[in-house]
Motif scaffolding. Structure first.
Motif, PDB file in Angstrom:
ATOM      1  N   VAL A  33      10.227  -4.886 -28.693  1.00  0.00           N
ATOM      2  CA  VAL A  33      11.380  -5.719 -28.383  1.00  0.00           C
ATOM      3  C   VAL A  33      11.116  -6.539 -27.135  1.00  0.00           C
ATOM      4  O   VAL A  33      10.633  -6.020 -26.137  1.00  0.00           O
ATOM      5  CB  VAL A  33      12.623  -4.833 -28.132  1.00  0.00           C
ATOM      6  CG1 VAL A  33      13.806  -5.685 -27.736  1.00  0.00           C
ATOM      7  CG2 VAL A  33      12.955  -4.026 -29.374  1.00  0.00           C
ATOM      8  N   THR A  34      11.400  -7.803 -27.203  1.00  0.00           N
ATOM      9  CA  THR A  34      11.375  -8.637 -26.006  1.00  0.00           C
ATOM     10  C   THR A  34      12.814  -8.833 -25.606  1.00  0.00           C
ATOM     11  O   THR A  34      13.600  -9.388 -26.366  1.00  0.00           O
ATOM     12  CB  THR A  34      10.729 -10.017 -26.320  1.00  0.00           C
ATOM     13  OG1 THR A  34       9.490  -9.752 -26.948  1.00  0.00           O
ATOM     14  CG2 THR A  34      10.547 -10.842 -25.060  1.00  0.00           C
ATOM     15  N   PRO A  35      13.192  -8.335 -24.400  1.00  0.00           N
ATOM     16  CA  PRO A  35      14.613  -8.444 -24.036  1.00  0.00           C
ATOM     17  C   PRO A  35      15.099  -9.871 -24.176  1.00  0.00           C
ATOM     18  O   PRO A  35      14.440 -10.808 -23.737  1.00  0.00           O
ATOM     19  CB  PRO A  35      14.634  -8.004 -22.569  1.00  0.00           C
ATOM     20  CG  PRO A  35      13.383  -7.204 -22.371  1.00  0.00           C
ATOM     21  CD  PRO A  35      12.394  -7.684 -23.382  1.00  0.00           C
ATOM     22  N   ARG A  55      22.437   2.210 -17.770  1.00  0.00           N
ATOM     23  CA  ARG A  55      21.507   1.166 -17.292  1.00  0.00           C
ATOM     24  C   ARG A  55      20.710   1.655 -16.080  1.00  0.00           C
ATOM     25  O   ARG A  55      19.496   1.459 -15.989  1.00  0.00           O
ATOM     26  CB  ARG A  55      22.305  -0.077 -16.911  1.00  0.00           C
ATOM     27  CG  ARG A  55      21.433  -1.231 -16.418  1.00  0.00           C
ATOM     28  CD  ARG A  55      22.240  -2.297 -15.696  1.00  0.00           C
ATOM     29  NE  ARG A  55      22.805  -1.774 -14.455  1.00  0.00           N
ATOM     30  CZ  ARG A  55      23.743  -2.386 -13.739  1.00  0.00           C
ATOM     31  NH1 ARG A  55      24.247  -3.523 -14.155  1.00  0.00           N
ATOM     32  NH2 ARG A  55      24.209  -1.846 -12.637  1.00  0.00           N
ATOM     33  N   ASP A  56      21.393   2.336 -15.150  1.00  0.00           N
ATOM     34  CA  ASP A  56      20.766   2.694 -13.884  1.00  0.00           C
ATOM     35  C   ASP A  56      20.034   4.024 -13.905  1.00  0.00           C
ATOM     36  O   ASP A  56      19.162   4.264 -13.076  1.00  0.00           O
ATOM     37  CB  ASP A  56      21.831   2.742 -12.767  1.00  0.00           C
ATOM     38  CG  ASP A  56      22.483   1.385 -12.557  1.00  0.00           C
ATOM     39  OD1 ASP A  56      21.855   0.365 -12.910  1.00  0.00           O
ATOM     40  OD2 ASP A  56      23.616   1.348 -12.060  1.00  0.00           O
ATOM     41  N   ASN A  57      20.395   4.924 -14.862  1.00  0.00           N
ATOM     42  CA  ASN A  57      19.863   6.278 -14.777  1.00  0.00           C
ATOM     43  C   ASN A  57      19.177   6.778 -16.038  1.00  0.00           C
ATOM     44  O   ASN A  57      18.499   7.812 -15.980  1.00  0.00           O
ATOM     45  CB  ASN A  57      20.992   7.259 -14.428  1.00  0.00           C
ATOM     46  CG  ASN A  57      21.589   6.976 -13.077  1.00  0.00           C
ATOM     47  OD1 ASN A  57      21.030   7.329 -12.052  1.00  0.00           O
ATOM     48  ND2 ASN A  57      22.729   6.284 -13.069  1.00  0.00           N
ATOM     49  N   VAL A  58      19.376   6.125 -17.173  1.00  0.00           N
ATOM     50  CA  VAL A  58      18.813   6.651 -18.417  1.00  0.00           C
ATOM     51  C   VAL A  58      17.789   5.689 -19.013  1.00  0.00           C
ATOM     52  O   VAL A  58      16.697   6.103 -19.400  1.00  0.00           O
ATOM     53  CB  VAL A  58      19.937   6.982 -19.429  1.00  0.00           C
ATOM     54  CG1 VAL A  58      19.358   7.511 -20.733  1.00  0.00           C
ATOM     55  CG2 VAL A  58      20.901   8.000 -18.820  1.00  0.00           C
ATOM     56  N   PHE A  59      18.118   4.412 -19.056  1.00  0.00           N
ATOM     57  CA  PHE A  59      17.146   3.433 -19.562  1.00  0.00           C
ATOM     58  C   PHE A  59      16.183   3.070 -18.431  1.00  0.00           C
ATOM     59  O   PHE A  59      16.032   1.896 -18.065  1.00  0.00           O
ATOM     60  CB  PHE A  59      17.861   2.199 -20.112  1.00  0.00           C
ATOM     61  CG  PHE A  59      18.545   2.443 -21.436  1.00  0.00           C
ATOM     62  CD1 PHE A  59      17.805   2.723 -22.579  1.00  0.00           C
ATOM     63  CD2 PHE A  59      19.927   2.429 -21.541  1.00  0.00           C
ATOM     64  CE1 PHE A  59      18.433   2.956 -23.803  1.00  0.00           C
ATOM     65  CE2 PHE A  59      20.561   2.664 -22.754  1.00  0.00           C
ATOM     66  CZ  PHE A  59      19.815   2.937 -23.890  1.00  0.00           C
ATOM     67  N   THR A  60      15.560   4.109 -17.847  1.00  0.00           N
ATOM     68  CA  THR A  60      14.641   3.917 -16.723  1.00  0.00           C
ATOM     69  C   THR A  60      13.372   4.703 -17.006  1.00  0.00           C
ATOM     70  O   THR A  60      13.392   5.704 -17.728  1.00  0.00           O
ATOM     71  CB  THR A  60      15.251   4.443 -15.405  1.00  0.00           C
ATOM     72  OG1 THR A  60      15.485   5.853 -15.546  1.00  0.00           O
ATOM     73  CG2 THR A  60      16.573   3.750 -15.092  1.00  0.00           C
ATOM     74  N   GLN A 107      20.946  -7.759 -21.439  1.00  0.00           N
ATOM     75  CA  GLN A 107      19.854  -8.399 -20.689  1.00  0.00           C
ATOM     76  C   GLN A 107      18.625  -7.493 -20.612  1.00  0.00           C
ATOM     77  O   GLN A 107      17.506  -7.967 -20.555  1.00  0.00           O
ATOM     78  CB  GLN A 107      20.318  -8.758 -19.282  1.00  0.00           C
ATOM     79  CG  GLN A 107      21.232  -9.992 -19.253  1.00  0.00           C
ATOM     80  CD  GLN A 107      21.728 -10.291 -17.852  1.00  0.00           C
ATOM     81  OE1 GLN A 107      21.063  -9.996 -16.878  1.00  0.00           O
ATOM     82  NE2 GLN A 107      22.914 -10.879 -17.768  1.00  0.00           N
ATOM     83  N   LEU A 108      18.855  -6.192 -20.615  1.00  0.00           N
ATOM     84  CA  LEU A 108      17.729  -5.242 -20.615  1.00  0.00           C
ATOM     85  C   LEU A 108      17.047  -5.218 -21.975  1.00  0.00           C
ATOM     86  O   LEU A 108      15.984  -4.637 -22.131  1.00  0.00           O
ATOM     87  CB  LEU A 108      18.217  -3.820 -20.312  1.00  0.00           C
ATOM     88  CG  LEU A 108      18.398  -3.370 -18.865  1.00  0.00           C
ATOM     89  CD1 LEU A 108      18.682  -1.877 -18.838  1.00  0.00           C
ATOM     90  CD2 LEU A 108      17.164  -3.663 -18.016  1.00  0.00           C
ATOM     91  N   GLY A 109      17.704  -5.788 -22.993  1.00  0.00           N
ATOM     92  CA  GLY A 109      17.151  -5.764 -24.337  1.00  0.00           C
ATOM     93  C   GLY A 109      17.546  -4.537 -25.129  1.00  0.00           C
ATOM     94  O   GLY A 109      16.898  -4.181 -26.113  1.00  0.00           O
ATOM     95  N   VAL A 110      18.617  -3.856 -24.692  1.00  0.00           N
ATOM     96  CA  VAL A 110      19.068  -2.655 -25.411  1.00  0.00           C
ATOM     97  C   VAL A 110      19.883  -3.084 -26.628  1.00  0.00           C
ATOM     98  O   VAL A 110      20.822  -3.869 -26.501  1.00  0.00           O
ATOM     99  CB  VAL A 110      19.915  -1.750 -24.493  1.00  0.00           C
ATOM    100  CG1 VAL A 110      20.450  -0.553 -25.277  1.00  0.00           C
ATOM    101  CG2 VAL A 110      19.107  -1.291 -23.284  1.00  0.00           C
ATOM    102  N   PRO A 116       9.383  -0.648 -20.399  1.00  0.00           N
ATOM    103  CA  PRO A 116       8.333  -1.525 -19.852  1.00  0.00           C
ATOM    104  C   PRO A 116       7.144  -1.684 -20.798  1.00  0.00           C
ATOM    105  O   PRO A 116       6.409  -2.663 -20.734  1.00  0.00           O
ATOM    106  CB  PRO A 116       7.920  -0.807 -18.559  1.00  0.00           C
ATOM    107  CG  PRO A 116       9.089   0.062 -18.202  1.00  0.00           C
ATOM    108  CD  PRO A 116       9.691   0.463 -19.496  1.00  0.00           C
ATOM    109  N   SER A 117       6.958  -0.674 -21.689  1.00  0.00           N
ATOM    110  CA  SER A 117       5.840  -0.760 -22.644  1.00  0.00           C
ATOM    111  C   SER A 117       6.262  -1.448 -23.933  1.00  0.00           C
ATOM    112  O   SER A 117       5.506  -1.465 -24.906  1.00  0.00           O
ATOM    113  CB  SER A 117       5.342   0.649 -22.970  1.00  0.00           C
ATOM    114  OG  SER A 117       5.135   1.386 -21.797  1.00  0.00           O
ATOM    115  N   GLY A 118       7.470  -1.971 -23.968  1.00  0.00           N
ATOM    116  CA  GLY A 118       7.928  -2.703 -25.142  1.00  0.00           C
ATOM    117  C   GLY A 118       8.508  -1.840 -26.242  1.00  0.00           C
ATOM    118  O   GLY A 118       8.774  -2.322 -27.347  1.00  0.00           O
ATOM    119  N   VAL A 119       8.716  -0.526 -25.972  1.00  0.00           N
ATOM    120  CA  VAL A 119       9.315   0.337 -27.003  1.00  0.00           C
ATOM    121  C   VAL A 119      10.801  -0.006 -27.127  1.00  0.00           C
ATOM    122  O   VAL A 119      11.506  -0.080 -26.120  1.00  0.00           O
ATOM    123  CB  VAL A 119       9.127   1.826 -26.649  1.00  0.00           C
ATOM    124  CG1 VAL A 119       9.867   2.704 -27.638  1.00  0.00           C
ATOM    125  CG2 VAL A 119       7.637   2.176 -26.624  1.00  0.00           C
TER     126      VAL A 119
END
Length: 1575
Positions: A166-168, A70-75, A111-114, A83-86
């Motif tokens: 994807v919309t989280p 969450r903190d280091n890869v999905f950034t 919550q991040l939508g992953v 952020p671009s909806g991918v």
């Protein structure tokens, strides 16, 4: 698992940029293999996946890994396009249950939508996987990892449902009503005492399980077995069917072990089994049942853990045998009717019914007992640090210590953020288990405490541990909230007395406002504990560590009091913004003290106000040369600076060149580009921390810093030179002193005081020098026989020296002492000026170790003393008339002659006293002393005390002032001055003779007038390449020169390239910048001392030195070539010869005579050049296959080459020969210019040894020949039109491609003849030769003579047939400044050789020269490093030589922006040789293999504005748009697939470079005071 990932990647669209991939591996902690933006092609991803290695480690912390993602890869910075909806997809593959909680991190990813897909094996927990995915159908299961392909389709199906955007989501939670049921845990006594009864116990459990409703999910079962410690057989969530549970129970094996710790087992259940992660449904109200079956009384206390289980609401049923304690069982259950008893385990079926009855009373829903709580006012919070004694003495008590800490933590409010906890364990040194900001929940803290392992070690250094806490734990960066006023509490638990002092660190903690509570055992020192706490009531005591619970109440009340009692002091902040540079001594001598130095820097930084517009900090470490760790503009926060300081590693190296380091920081750190704000009036402070005397001169750089207004504060230890420090410091009071580096905190206050005095502008001071009159005294040198024969007597010798030293007046500066030990050669233990106190001298003498060795060379030792010890630089005060005394103690007769050196010491005025044993020669001793009464004798060394009085009597006769004998001196008129360079052969062959060479240089220097500035000296040592020891302008006093010469170490290496060394002197030593005064007419003298024949040609460089007007004197041994020496000197009488280096003194007079002929002023001569017509001839290179496959045939190959050489005209200079052998890589046996006679060539060929190796890389070998053998510097006469012939003899097919290198040789005009065996590929040979008739074939290598005739006719034809093509010269008529900027990051390691070759090829095609093209090379990764500037070299050969020597730099990330900025500010400048202001076109060729980590926009734009033409060349891993942005225009951005394809853009590069014109549109600088006419 790895194969499965590869198959998945194969289904993705990576190459078109649609899909991105990252791989992370984890165990106890995660490790990124590569990020989402690391690779842009499927091939790269697959290559990286194939290379994955198993990480290892335990436990399995899936929660921590999910949090990390969450903190280091999905950034965004790691390449996530969320952020671009991918859509973001996580595929988790795991083989076990997580050791830590996965709830919160799994929820955060949702919550991040992953979208998470989890694949587990039978060792995983299916419910845990469902929790992680949030969707049961996304949790997939296989039996083993080898079954992963079975879920390939299922995974693809899930992946196909991933939407395009994807919309989280905020997940919808469906509430499922929990069925009625129970969580039942069986705790079984598996100790030694239950071995025979265990089968009955196992059967009983099976019968119980049979009564439970496992299959419908109502009941869950866990089994734990215990003895001294518990072992989980399976958890509540391990099995979901009754059959699985029963199978596991049937397979139970008796654990064994003792004693029986029921308390520990109950505690373990509470913390590890009755938990949500282990399958307990207690939070949902499901009843928790524990069935304990035991056969004995517990060895440990069960009270607290039994009570804790009751508080959790666990219903406990205990079944014991007659060996158990009924009251203990009742205490455990808390209900007498729940404590059941049987006589033996075989009677367990008798209580079956009773147990069922109790079980039936368990309610459907349990409300855990809420104990009565007395409300105490909750404090605002505390930072609590536990410091635990982990030394060897506490091993048995450590578990009790650990339990005690757990209980304390249980009383703290961690979860609501009020209290923070840290644990540190220590013995000889401290080790942080976790910091105050490591964990944010009580559960995490408790988990970590439970996992503590005893550290071990000794002694117990409590002082060091307390100091460590102050500097590393009670700090903001470690989570301390002291600066916000939160109380700081330290709980020390120790079982012994501290080995080191606790006074200063304890006091420091009090000053910080830390409340310390110390708990000791009977092994501790109560007064020490009271000193640490500063308050007797806070020093608690227990008999043993197992009694710690007895002080629990007392401790809690003390900690409570902390809230109201502690007012921490705020740290002193030194005001006014400043630029502070720390210059740290990282030489070999500071290795042990470096951690203390690092801590000191950190403490200073903690007290200043670091920030963007506040204080700036830089750290530089130095030894022989300096290295910047970070600049003044690298970091803008205190945290970043402190983190970087903590990561400092000791550099090592010697000697300690403080002068060079001071000069470096002035020129490279206190500069605008490095972040210095000096020009804005910000005070500049340099804090030097050093532990030794500088090897080089500090005067000039120290003065330069003062003139620049830089405030230098020097901090030294007792091994530093106090006067030198005062000289360096801005004023003497700024020179601070400590005994050891560990005492640095003691000058903290003093440093703050000095720093507070610093003002914005300074006027440099002229320090007052006080002259001190030298006291009367003696210089006493002990010379001790350390040969093999004195081993047993050495301790008596050492004791005798100590007693003598005790009689001397060392402390008041009257007497000085030196000790030298010798056998075959002498070794100085310490010099006359090494120590200034008697204590230091005695300490050193006590530490003497016997040297050993033979034979006994007393003569050599006496000579050594004369030249190296009785000298001013070694502390002798002989020139001032102080008496010189030598005390020789020896046990044998000298192997060498003592006559001459003994006489020499007498001439110096040294009074010698010799003491010998019965093994010595009395007449020899009398010869040495020159006075029979000074030669003393004892039977054994143990009798030395018997001559103590006699020695004292002789010593007392030493006069107060000695007038040494003045030998007759012939006066020779001293010339006005000379620049003298010594060039010393340091190759492998001169190792044994090097000391004699060094002594000879010293004697020569002694005859020169260095101190009055007339003569200057430089020393260069060489083997395969030269190495400067010091330049002509490095030292200005004879003492400095002699000190440096004495410190020379043999270089080593081969071959001996005298030609290259002479060329180096011409370009780098006989130059104004290196101190040569040639332009002013000062005579230039070169003294070459060599022991062998040069491997390379000396003709051209020797001639060049003559043209410069250098007078060369060459001294060779019997291994040298007299003709070569005469060629080098140009005057036979200047070529001098000795048999061995030890005979050098014999030519001393001859050398002086030659030197005296040097004129006052030298006018360089223009030699008469006779034009000789070049004879017809050939340059013939043999390339021999030396791979494993040709081992047996190699002798035949060698014979064949000899026969070929016999047909050539080598002696008359027509033909030249080179031999290269190759397998996987090529090795030159000798070059075209190595030998000039046929005999030498044949001798070398006969000595060839088979190379061996595989595979056979013929392509690489051909390329190597092109770049390294068919070149002017290697003796090729191709530019003069001499035919170039290559004869290849090979026995196999090439492993690599031969196409491109074969074509390149043809372009050079090389005629290639290839001879292969039946193992070779005929087509390959024809491709190499380019002419079928030149590809010859034999069956075996032994058949080579059969093609002899054929080969000779082909070679003959070469003279008439070959017309070498001349290389195309790029833009030859327009001069240019060309800078190569090369990507040296980790990602280009494999491609760097190709990059280097490319640069060399470009340079070969341009016109390098003084007033022609200039070249510079810069390599970069995280930061740039200049290899050479535009004004470093003025010939193509020098540039090419330097390029060939480039080594890959390494490092990451790739900061192309910073590198572009750097070359603009530091390379394209007037001082670095740029001719931009004269209108010369400026070209930057960037070669890079990746995307820049930093921004390139601004620096690229700045280069364009400056009129610099940037050509960018990238590979497929580069960012094409970024390259176009950097390049002067988009068409200047060139591209290759791999670096090995760089030759393919050579033509394209030439085309771009030819477009460059003299003037660019950008800025015409405004020039004041001149009219500038545009060209």
């Amino acid at each position: 698992m790895r194969d499965f990932v590869q198959k998945q990647v194969d289904t993705l669209s990576v190459d078109d940029g649609k899909d991105r991939v990252s791989v992370v591996q984890y165990s106890s902690d995660p490790a990124v293999q590569f990020y989402l933006n690391t690779y842009t092609t499927k091939r790269e991803v697959l290559d990286s996946v194939r290379g994955l290695r198993h990480k290892g480690g335990r436990p399995l912390n899936t929660g921590a890994a999910l949090r990390y993602l969450r903190d280091n890869v999905f950034t965004a910075s790691a390449g996530s396009r969320r952020p671009s909806g991918v859509p973001q997809v996580l595929i988790l593959i795991t083989g076990g249950r997580s050791f830590d909680s996965i709830d919160e991190p799994a929820s955060a990813l949702k919550q991040l939508g992953v979208l998470t897909i989890a694949i587990g094996t039978r060792g995983s927990d299916p419910r845990e996987l469902q929790t992680i995915t949030g969707e049961p159908s996304h949790a997939v299961s296989v039996s083993e990892f080898t079954d992963l392909p079975n879920v390939q389709e299922q995974l693809s199906s899930v992946m196909s449902t991933v939407p395009m955007r994807v919309t989280p989501l905020t997940p919808t939670v469906t509430v499922v009503r929990q069925p009625a049921g129970r969580d039942v845990v069986f705790l079984l006594d598996g100790s030694d005492a239950t071995r025979s009864g265990f089968p009955a116990m196992r059967d009983f459990v099976q019968k119980q399980v049979d009564t439970l409703s496992v299959d419908d999910g109502k009941d869950r079962v866990s089994v734990v077995q215990y003895s001294s410690d518990p072992a989980v057989q399976f958890y509540l969530n391990t099995y979901t069917t009754k059959r699985e549970v029963l199978d596991s129970v049937r397979g139970l094996r008796h654990k064994g072990g003792r004693p029986l710790n029921t308390g520990a087992a109950l505690r373990y259940l509470r913390d590890n089994v009755f938990t949500a992660s282990a399958g307990s449904r207690r939070p949902s109200g499901v009843p928790q049942v524990l069935i304990l079956i035991t056969g004995g009384r517990s060895f440990d206390s069960i009270d607290e853990p039994a009570s804790a289980l009751k508080q959790l609401g666990v219903l406990t049923i205990a079944i014991g045998t007659r060996g158990s304690d009924p009251r203990e069982l009742q205490t455990i259950t808390g209900e007498p009717s729940h404590a059941v008893s049987v006589s033996e385990f075989t009677d367990l079926p008798n209580v079956q019914e009773q147990l069922s009855s109790v079980m039936s009373t368990v309610p459907m829903r349990v409300t855990p007992l809420t104990p009565t709580v007395t409300v105490v006012r909750q404090p605002a919070g505390r930072d609590v640090v536990f410091l635990l004694d982990g030394s060897d003495a506490t091993r048995s008590g450590f578990p009790a210590m650990r339990d005690f800490v757990q209980k304390q933590v249980d009383t703290l409010s961690v979860d609501d953020g009020k209290d923070r906890v840290s644990v540190v364990q220590y013995s000889s040194d401290p080790a942080v288990q976790f910091y105050l900001n490591t964990y944010t929940t009580k559960r995490e803290v408790l988990d970590s405490v439970r996992g503590l392992r005893h550290k071990g070690g000794r002694p117990l250094n409590t002082g060091a541990a307390l100091r460590y806490l102050r500097d590393n734990v009670f700090t903001a960066s470690a989570g301390s909230r002291r600066s916000s006023g939160v109380p700081q509490v330290l709980i020390l638990i120790t079982g012994g007395r501290s080995f080191d002092s606790i006074d200063e660190p304890a006091s420091a903690l009090k000053q910080l406002g830390v409340l310390t509570i110390a708990i000791g055992t009977r092994g501790s020192d109560p007064r020490e504990l009271q000193t640490i706490t500063g308050e007797p009531s806070y020093a608690l005591s227990v008999s043993e560590l197992t009694d710690l619970p007895k002080v629990q109440q007392q401790l809690e009340s003390s900690v409570e009091a902390a809230v109201f009692e502690v007012t921490p002091e705020l740290p002193t902040v030194i005001g006014t913004l400043k630029d502070i540079v720390f210059l740290l001594d990282g030489s070999d001598g500071t290795r042990n003290g470096f951690p203390a130095m690092r801590d000191f820097v950190e403490r200073v930084v903690e007290k200043i106000n670091v920030g963007e517009n506040k204080d700036h900090v830089s750290v530089v470490q130095y030894s022989r040369e300096p290295e910047v760790h970070f600049y003044l503009n690298t970091y803008t926060t205190r945290e970043d600076v402190v983190d970087s300081v903590r990561g400092l590693r000791h550099r090592g190296g010697r000697p300690l060149n403080t002068g060079a380091a001071l000069q470096y920081v002035r020129d490279n750190v206190f500069t605008n580009s490095s972040g210095s704000r000096r020009l804005q009036g910000v005070p500049q402070i340099l804090i030097l921390v050093t532990g030794g005397r500088s090897f080089d001169n500090v005067d000039s750089p120290a003065s330069a810093l003062k003139q620049q207004g830089i405030y230098v504060i020097g901090i030294g230890t007792r091994t530093s030179d106090a006067r030198e420090l005062q000289k360096i410091s801005y004023e003497p009071s700024y020179a601070l002193s400590v005994s050891e580096f560990t005492d640095l905190p003691s000058v903290q206050e003093q440093l703050s005081s000095v720093m507070s005095k610093v003002i914005v502008r300074a006027t440099p001071m002229t320090p007052t020098v006080t002259v001190v009159r030298q006291p009367a005294g003696r210089d006493v040198v002990f010379l001790l026989d350390g040969s093999d024969a004195t081993r047993s007597g050495f301790p008596a010798m050492r004791d005798f020296v100590q007693k003598q030293v005790d009689t001397l007046s060392v402390d008041d500066g009257k007497d000085r002492v030196s000790v030298v030990q010798y056998s075959s050669d002498p070794a100085v233990q310490f010099y006359l000026n090494t120590y200034t106190t008697k204590r230091e001298v005695l300490d050193s003498v006590r530490g003497l170790r016997h040297k050993g060795g033979r034979p006994l060379n007393t003569g050599a030792a006496l000579r050594y003393l004369r030249d190296n010890v009785f000298t001013a630089s070694a502390g002798s005060r002989r020139p001032s008339g102080v008496p010189q005394v030598l005390i020789l103690i020896t046990g044998g007769r000298s192997f060498d002659s003592i006559d001459e050196p003994a006489s020499a010491l007498k001439q110096l005025g040294v009074l010698t006293i010799a003491i010998g044993t019965r093994g010595s020669d009395p007449r020899e001793l009398q010869t040495i002393t020159g006075e029979p009464s000074h030669a003393v004798s004892v039977s054994e060394f143990t009798d030395l005390p018997n001559v103590q009085e006699q020695l004292s009597s002789v010593m007392s006769t030493v006069p107060m002032r000695v007038t040494p004998l003045t030998p007759t001196v012939t006066v020779v008129r001293q010339p006005a001055g000379r620049d003298v360079v010594f060039l010393l052969d340091g190759s492998d062959a001169t190792r044994s003779g090097f000391p004699a060479m060094r002594d000879f240089v010293q004697k020569q220097v002694d005859t020169l007038s260095v101190d009055d500035g007339k003569d200057r000296v430089s020393v260069v040592q060489y083997s395969s390449d030269p190495a400067i020891q010091f330049y002509l302008n490095t030292y200005t006093t004879k003492r400095e020169v002699l000190d440096s010469v004495r410190g020379l170490r043999h270089k080593g290496g081969r071959p001996l390239n005298t030609g290259a060394a002479l060329r180096y002197l011409r370009d780098n030593v006989f130059t104004a910048s290196a101190g040569s005064r040639r332009p002013s007419g000062v005579p230039q003298v070169l003294i070459l001392i060599t022991g062998g024949r040069s491997f390379d040609s000396i003709d051209e460089p020797a001639s060049a030195l003559k043209q410069l007007g250098v007078l060369t004197i060459a001294i060779g041994t019997r291994g040298s070539d007299p003709r070569e020496l005469q060629t080098i000197t140009g005057e036979p009488s200047h070529a001098v010869s000795v048999s061995e280096f030890t005979d050098l003194p014999n030519v001393q007079e001859q050398l002086s005579s030659v030197m005296s002929t040097v004129p006052m002023r030298v006018t360089p001569l223009t030699p008469t050049v006779t034009v000789v017509r070049q004879p017809a001839g050939r340059d013939v290179v043999f390339l021999l296959d030396g791979s494993d496959a040709t081992r047996s045939g190699f002798p035949a190959m060698r014979d064949f080459v000899q026969k070929q050489v016999d047909t050539l005209s080598v002696d008359d200079g027509k033909d030249r020969v080179s031999v290269v052998q190759y397998s996987s890589d090529p090795a030159v046996q000798f070059y075209l210019n190595t030998y000039t006679t046929k005999r030498e060539v044949l001798d070398s060929v006969r000595g060839l040894r088979h190379k061996g190796g595989r595979p056979l890389n013929t392509g690489a070998a051909l390329r190597y020949l092109r770049d390294n053998v068919f070149t002017a510097s290697a003796g090729s006469r191709r530019p003069s039109g001499v035919p170039q012939v290559l004869i290849l003899i090979t026995g196999g097919r090439s492993f690599d491609s031969i196409d491109e290198p074969a074509s390149a040789l043809k372009q050079l005009g090389v005629l290639t003849i290839a001879i292969g065996t039946r193992g070779s590929d005929p087509r390959e040979l024809q491709t190499i030769t380019g002419e079928p008739s030149y590809a010859l074939s034999v069956s075996e290598l032994t058949d080579l003579p059969k093609v002899q005739q054929q080969l000779e006719s082909s070679v003959e034809a070469a003279v008439f047939e070959v017309s070498p093509e001349l290389s195309t010269v790029i833009a030859s008529r327009v001069i240019k400044d060309i800078v190569f900027l090369l990507d040296g990051s980790d990602g280009t390691r494999n491609g760097f050789p190709a990059m280097r070759d490319f640069v060399e090829r470009v340079v070969e095609k341009i016109n390098v020269g003084e007033n022609k093209d200039h070249v510079s090379v810069v390599q970069y990764s995280r930061e740039p490093g200049v290899h050479f500037y535009l004004n470093t070299y003025t010939t193509r050969e020098d540039v090419v030589d330097s390029v060939r020597g480039l080594r890959h730099r390494g490092g990451r990330p790739l900061n192309t922006g910073a590198a572009l900025q750097y070359v603009r500010d530091n390379v394209f400048t007037n001082s670095s040789g740029s001719r931009r202001l004269q209108g010369v076109p400026q070209i930057l060729i960037l070669v890079t293999g990746g995307r820049s980590f930093d921004n390139v926009d601004s620096p690229a734009s700045a280069l364009k504005q400056q009129g610099i033409y940037v050509i960018g060349i990238g590979t497929r891993t580069s960012d094409a748009r970024e390259l176009q942005k950097i390049s002067y225009e988009p068409s200047y951005a060139l591209s290759v697939s791999e670096f090995t394809d760089l030759p393919s853009v050579q033509e394209q590069l030439s085309s771009v470079m030819s477009k460059v014109i003299v003037r660019a549109t950008p800025m015409t600088p405004t020039v004041t005071g001149k009219n500038v006419t545009p060209l």
